[in-house]
Design a protein around this motif. Structure first.
Motif, PDB file in Angstrom:
ATOM      1  N   LEU A 239       0.818  -1.211   0.000  1.00  0.00           N
ATOM      2  CA  LEU A 239       0.000   0.000   0.000  1.00  0.00           C
ATOM      3  C   LEU A 239       0.856   1.266   0.000  1.00  0.00           C
ATOM      4  CD1 LEU A 239      -3.036   0.183  -0.035  1.00  0.00           C
ATOM      5  CD2 LEU A 239      -3.035   0.331   2.439  1.00  0.00           C
ATOM      6  N   THR A 240       1.859   1.334   0.850  1.00  0.00           N
ATOM      7  CA  THR A 240       2.611   2.585   0.973  1.00  0.00           C
ATOM      8  C   THR A 240       4.104   2.399   0.754  1.00  0.00           C
ATOM      9  OG1 THR A 240       3.078   2.325   3.322  1.00  0.00           O
ATOM     10  CG2 THR A 240       1.000   3.365   2.739  1.00  0.00           C
ATOM     11  N   GLY A 241       4.599   1.171   0.790  1.00  0.00           N
ATOM     12  CA  GLY A 241       6.046   0.966   0.690  1.00  0.00           C
ATOM     13  C   GLY A 241       6.795   1.688   1.797  1.00  0.00           C
ATOM     14  N   GLY A 242       6.148   1.819   2.955  1.00  0.00           N
ATOM     15  CA  GLY A 242       6.807   2.478   4.088  1.00  0.00           C
ATOM     16  C   GLY A 242       6.740   3.997   4.017  1.00  0.00           C
TER      17      GLY A 242
ATOM     18  N   GLY B 189       6.025   9.735  -7.524  1.00  0.00           N
ATOM     19  CA  GLY B 189       6.672   9.928  -6.230  1.00  0.00           C
ATOM     20  C   GLY B 189       6.782   8.683  -5.375  1.00  0.00           C
ATOM     21  N   ALA B 190       5.997   7.642  -5.700  1.00  0.00           N
ATOM     22  CA  ALA B 190       6.099   6.423  -4.903  1.00  0.00           C
ATOM     23  C   ALA B 190       7.305   5.593  -5.340  1.00  0.00           C
ATOM     24  CB  ALA B 190       4.818   5.595  -5.025  1.00  0.00           C
ATOM     25  N   ASP B 191       7.892   5.925  -6.460  1.00  0.00           N
ATOM     26  CA  ASP B 191       9.116   5.268  -6.921  1.00  0.00           C
ATOM     27  C   ASP B 191      10.224   6.310  -6.940  1.00  0.00           C
ATOM     28  OD1 ASP B 191       8.142   2.664  -7.418  1.00  0.00           O
ATOM     29  OD2 ASP B 191       7.181   3.369  -9.240  1.00  0.00           O
ATOM     30  N   PRO B 192      10.904   6.493  -5.822  1.00  0.00           N
ATOM     31  CA  PRO B 192      11.826   7.646  -5.704  1.00  0.00           C
ATOM     32  C   PRO B 192      12.966   7.648  -6.712  1.00  0.00           C
ATOM     33  CG  PRO B 192      11.587   6.504  -3.598  1.00  0.00           C
ATOM     34  CD  PRO B 192      10.811   5.718  -4.597  1.00  0.00           C
ATOM     35  N   ALA B 249       2.822  12.034  -4.542  1.00  0.00           N
ATOM     36  CA  ALA B 249       3.582  11.241  -3.572  1.00  0.00           C
ATOM     37  C   ALA B 249       3.242   9.760  -3.632  1.00  0.00           C
ATOM     38  CB  ALA B 249       3.357  11.779  -2.161  1.00  0.00           C
ATOM     39  N   SER B 250       2.031   9.405  -4.053  1.00  0.00           N
ATOM     40  CA  SER B 250       1.693   7.976  -4.053  1.00  0.00           C
ATOM     41  C   SER B 250       1.556   7.423  -5.466  1.00  0.00           C
ATOM     42  CB  SER B 250       0.405   7.733  -3.274  1.00  0.00           C
ATOM     43  OG  SER B 250      -0.687   8.291  -3.950  1.00  0.00           O
ATOM     44  N   VAL B 251       2.037   8.188  -6.464  1.00  0.00           N
ATOM     45  CA  VAL B 251       1.951   7.702  -7.845  1.00  0.00           C
ATOM     46  C   VAL B 251       3.105   6.736  -8.111  1.00  0.00           C
ATOM     47  CG1 VAL B 251       2.047   8.371 -10.275  1.00  0.00           C
ATOM     48  CG2 VAL B 251       0.834   9.811  -8.636  1.00  0.00           C
ATOM     49  N   SER B 252       2.771   5.600  -8.735  1.00  0.00           N
ATOM     50  CA  SER B 252       3.808   4.605  -8.996  1.00  0.00           C
ATOM     51  C   SER B 252       4.165   4.615 -10.480  1.00  0.00           C
ATOM     52  CB  SER B 252       3.294   3.234  -8.574  1.00  0.00           C
ATOM     53  OG  SER B 252       3.787   2.230  -9.426  1.00  0.00           O
ATOM     54  N   TYR B 253       5.456   4.510 -10.775  1.00  0.00           N
ATOM     55  CA  TYR B 253       5.839   4.469 -12.196  1.00  0.00           C
ATOM     56  C   TYR B 253       5.545   3.112 -12.804  1.00  0.00           C
ATOM     57  CZ  TYR B 253       8.142   4.745 -16.621  1.00  0.00           C
ATOM     58  OH  TYR B 253       8.357   4.728 -17.972  1.00  0.00           O
ATOM     59  N   ILE B 404      15.729  11.152  -0.702  1.00  0.00           N
ATOM     60  CA  ILE B 404      15.280  11.889  -1.888  1.00  0.00           C
ATOM     61  C   ILE B 404      13.759  12.002  -1.883  1.00  0.00           C
ATOM     62  CG2 ILE B 404      15.123  11.781  -4.406  1.00  0.00           C
ATOM     63  CD1 ILE B 404      17.926  10.578  -4.436  1.00  0.00           C
ATOM     64  N   GLU B 405      13.107  10.908  -1.517  1.00  0.00           N
ATOM     65  CA  GLU B 405      11.641  10.922  -1.456  1.00  0.00           C
ATOM     66  C   GLU B 405      11.150  11.957  -0.438  1.00  0.00           C
ATOM     67  OE1 GLU B 405       9.986   7.147  -0.379  1.00  0.00           O
ATOM     68  OE2 GLU B 405       7.926   7.855  -0.574  1.00  0.00           O
ATOM     69  N   SER B 406      11.803  11.996   0.723  1.00  0.00           N
ATOM     70  CA  SER B 406      11.391  12.960   1.752  1.00  0.00           C
ATOM     71  C   SER B 406      11.577  14.387   1.264  1.00  0.00           C
ATOM     72  CB  SER B 406      12.203  12.749   3.036  1.00  0.00           C
ATOM     73  OG  SER B 406      11.957  11.476   3.556  1.00  0.00           O
ATOM     74  N   LEU B 407      12.668  14.638   0.528  1.00  0.00           N
ATOM     75  CA  LEU B 407      12.907  15.989   0.004  1.00  0.00           C
ATOM     76  C   LEU B 407      11.784  16.391  -0.952  1.00  0.00           C
ATOM     77  CD1 LEU B 407      14.868  18.442  -0.447  1.00  0.00           C
ATOM     78  CD2 LEU B 407      15.738  17.183  -2.413  1.00  0.00           C
TER      79      LEU B 407
END
Lengths: 302, 424
Positions: A239-242, B189-192, B249-253, B404-407
């Protein structure tokens, strides 16, 4: 074969012989005790999955206390456990007691409520991920329709956590509902008959009869919930991958990330062992303080 | 009387063991030579090579396709066991360094020295990137994969905008498209690792390749280079300006979320590896053929890096495990990657080969213009930076990608970002 009972020996109606425990003990030793021993050993080493582990003493354990991610993960795990319990227990208890009635509508609806439990955790997580997709899922039009703008629930720091609480509740309430349903059906009807004679209403019957009678069920269900929440993993992974960032990286997920992404299997083992200790302690405490261990009857005086 | 039944059960159990062992992707000890490939639509090229190889040689090669999500984990687990693949797909750099340290990979220098024609068939800089500490461990097996700025021409036309040529253009375009109600840049954004592409280009343009070279050399203080902070600040500015919209942020590639935004015209641009072209060709063919534009990442004023530098994956590599029982066959198999049929297959599948003579073949590509653009971009690049998360060892790359994701999520400031990376 002839039955011979030498004089003076204990009658055969007592406890079964220790031999009967062997299959269970062997199973436990091979699949639980041995891996745990290996994890305890690995936690004292540095190992990337290749070659031989290198012994480093207590380095991993020292790192555990300094790691801000571990601190955060412990906090998130505790929060998830508390929130899961607080959300699931009342709903499951009320639904279970309701479902204990013998009416046909209740039986039909219970069967429907039970459905999520039949799905695998991975399927549940994938379904909810699709539903909550901020651009292509129902959330994409629901957000603007409610005047909330883009609804990126899985991308928000706080909201992603609550999505996990919600999805786990959606998935596991049916199981606990079933426990409470069974528990409620065990309560002798005579208790309610006596209460009705005394003029008790539905609410006071629930409060003074049903709840106390379900005491052991509550303990069983709570232990399952707490230990389950402490080791919750698959839904978080899918769901979130952490994420976002590390905002839903609970302890089991951190263990996975450290172990199988960073390949620091020694440190991951230290995290794993901490989790084993924590879950054991919590389960023991709960059993002890709820009086479950002493197995007092709920039917005293009947 | 029970004997036949027991032996039948034993046979069944053995058969079961046998199948599970093969399911684990067995290698050592079996008669087949196992070639591990990252599962995607391009594996047909390697399948062709295996067919030709099996026809020519006594050995029996098979391809084990491993799902992309878990490729790295599965490979590492197999390498730690007795069921190693004989030949396997990898990214070079940090992705094979742990195996090199354990002495698990076969050095290929002798083999190249014995086959000068084969060695000379690759673009030298690309072949070079298959080295670890000066020793060759990888042979290029795929096309080159630079990161390119893709855009939707129809959306640009509607807004009366031109593709960006400077950093200021980018900032202006962000404002323009936000006014138009179009997300300026699609971002998964879900795949940093997709967010990492931005930083890679920015750091290279601002400070040149030397900045990351120092970091990859093991000096984590290299993250304190002013170029990294400046790049992080530029990212923060993009985020604040709404360059990526507010729901990334929760979009996946891998699930296609970001690419679809671009092809549907809901986003104007997308910074992505060159495989994005084949993705669109597969998922939205009309868009790929008519409206998919592409350009290089713009230069940054006052930056030290050469604007012709590119980032991405120079290529993917085949490496050989040194205790493979099929070592000679495996080395023989590697030479098939420069054969004419192999290169022609790559081009036909939209790849841009890394062999020197590929230029003439590009006319046969499904999109010759794009293939030529990409080929020249790589050929003329003074430096081709391998993706950071592949160049660094996994125990650094994993936390780096999270930072990187947090930034990008605004969960940490550029200063916190730099501090966190320097502490790795």
């Amino acid at each position: 074969m002839t039955r011979k009972s030498p004089a003076g020996s204990a009658p055969r109606t007592g406890r079964p012989g220790a031999l009967w425990a062997v299959p269970g003990l062997v199973y436990f030793a091979v699949f639980a005790a041995l891996p745990m021993a290996l994890v305890a050993y690995l936690s004292l080493t540095e190992w990337g999955g290749l070659g031989a582990p290198r012994f480093v003493g207590l380095d991993n354990w020292a790192r555990l206390f300094d790691d801000p991610l571990m601190g955060k993960a412990v906090w998130l795990s505790l929060l998830l456990t508390a929130a899961s319990w607080a959300v699931q227990t009342p709903i499951a208890l009320l639904l279970g007691v309701w479902a204990a009635g013998r009416q046909r509508t209740r039986a039909v609806l219970s069967a429907i409520f039970f459905l999520p439990l039949l799905l695998s955790s991975a399927a549940v997580a994938i379904i909810w991920r699709a539903l909550l997709d901020p651009n292509f899922g129902p959330a994409a039009w629901l957000g603007p329709a409610l005047g909330l703008g883009s609804l990126d629930l899985l991308g928000g720091s706080g909201s992603a956590f609550w999505v996990i609480v919600f999805v786990s509740a959606w998935q596991f309430i049916p199981l606990h509902m079933l426990l409470y349903q069974g528990g409620a059906r065990q309560i002798p009807e005579s208790l309610y008959q006596a209460a009705r004679i005394d003029g008790a209403g539905r609410l006071s019957m629930f409060w003074h009869i049903t709840l106390p009678q379900l005491r052991h069920t509550i303990t069983t269900s709570s232990v399952l919930m707490v230990v389950g929440a402490l080791t919750y993993f698959d839904t978080v992974l899918i769901l979130t991958g952490g994420g976002p960032g590390t905002d839903t990286s609970i302890v089991p997920f951190l263990m996975y990330r450290v172990g199988f992404k960073s390949w620091e299997l020694g440190y991951a083992s230290a995290i794993a062992f901490t989790l084993v200790l924590a879950a054991t302690v919590v389960a023991l405490l709960m059993v002890r303080f709820t009086g479950f261990g002493s197995m007092r009857s709920t039917r005293e005086g009947m | 009387m029970t004997t036949p039944r027991v032996s039948a059960a034993a046979v069944a159990a053995l058969a079961l063991l046998g199948t599970t062992a093969c399911g684990g992707g067995g290698g050592a000890g079996s008669d087949e030579m196992h070639v591990w490939m990252y599962q995607d639509t391009l594996v047909v090229v390697q399948e062709g090579a295996v067919e030709r190889f099996n026809a020519d040689s006594d050995a029996e090669a098979v391809i084990d396709e491993v799902p992309g999500d878990s490729y790295v984990e599965r490979l590492r687990t197999a390498m730690g066991s007795s069921k190693k693949p004989d030949v396997f797909f990898n990214w070079g750099g940090g992705s094979i360094e742990p195996y090199v340290e354990q002495g698990m990979l076969e050095p290929l220098d002798d083999m190249l020295a014995e086959n000068p024609e084969f060695a000379g068939s690759f673009i030298p800089s690309v072949l070079e990137s298959g080295k670890i500490d000066g020793v060759q461990y990888g042979i290029p097996l795929r096309g080159t994969q630079p990161v390119i700025l893709f855009y939707n021409e129809a959306v640009f036309e509607e807004a009366g905008a031109e593709p960006p040529e400077t950093w200021d253009d980018i900032l202006d375009l962000v404002d323009t498209f936000n006014e138009e109600g179009v997300t300026p840049f699609a971002l998964a954004g879900a795949d940093p690792w997709t967010e990492q592409m931005w930083l890679q280009y920015l750091v290279d343009r601002i400070g040149g390749p030397e900045v990351f070279e120092r970091i990859v050399g093991g000096d984590s203080e290299g993250w304190r280079d002013p170029a990294v902070l400046e790049a992080a600040e530029m990212v923060a500015e993009l985020v604040d300006r709404g360059a990526f919209g507010d729901a990334y942020a929760s979009v996946s590639y891998t699930e296609g979320g970001a690419s679809t935004l671009l092809s549907e015209g809901r986003a104007a641009m997308h910074l992505m590896g060159s495989w994005e072209y084949s993705t669109h060709l597969d998922q939205a063919e009309d868009f790929a053929k008519e409206d998919l534009g592409y350009t290089a990442f713009p230069p940054i004023d006052g930056g030290e890096g050469d604007p012709a530098n590119v980032v991405g994956n120079p290529t993917n590599f085949f490496s050989v495990t040194s205790d493979s029982p099929h070592l000679d066959s495996a080395l023989e198999f590697l030479t098939y990657t420069s054969q004419e049929e192999y290169v022609a297959d790559m081009v036909a599948n939209g790849e841009v080969p890394t062999t020197t003579g590929a230029e003439e073949l590009l006319a046969d590509s499904p999109s010759p213009d794009f293939a030529t653009f990409q080929y020249e971009m790589v050929r003329d690049a003074p430096h081709f930076q391998l993706s950071w998360d592949q160049a660094l060892p996994p125990d650094v790359a994993t936390p780096m990608v999270t930072e990187i994701e947090s930034l990008f999520n605004g969960q940490s400031t550029p200063e916190q970002f730099v501090d966190a990376l320097a502490a790795l």
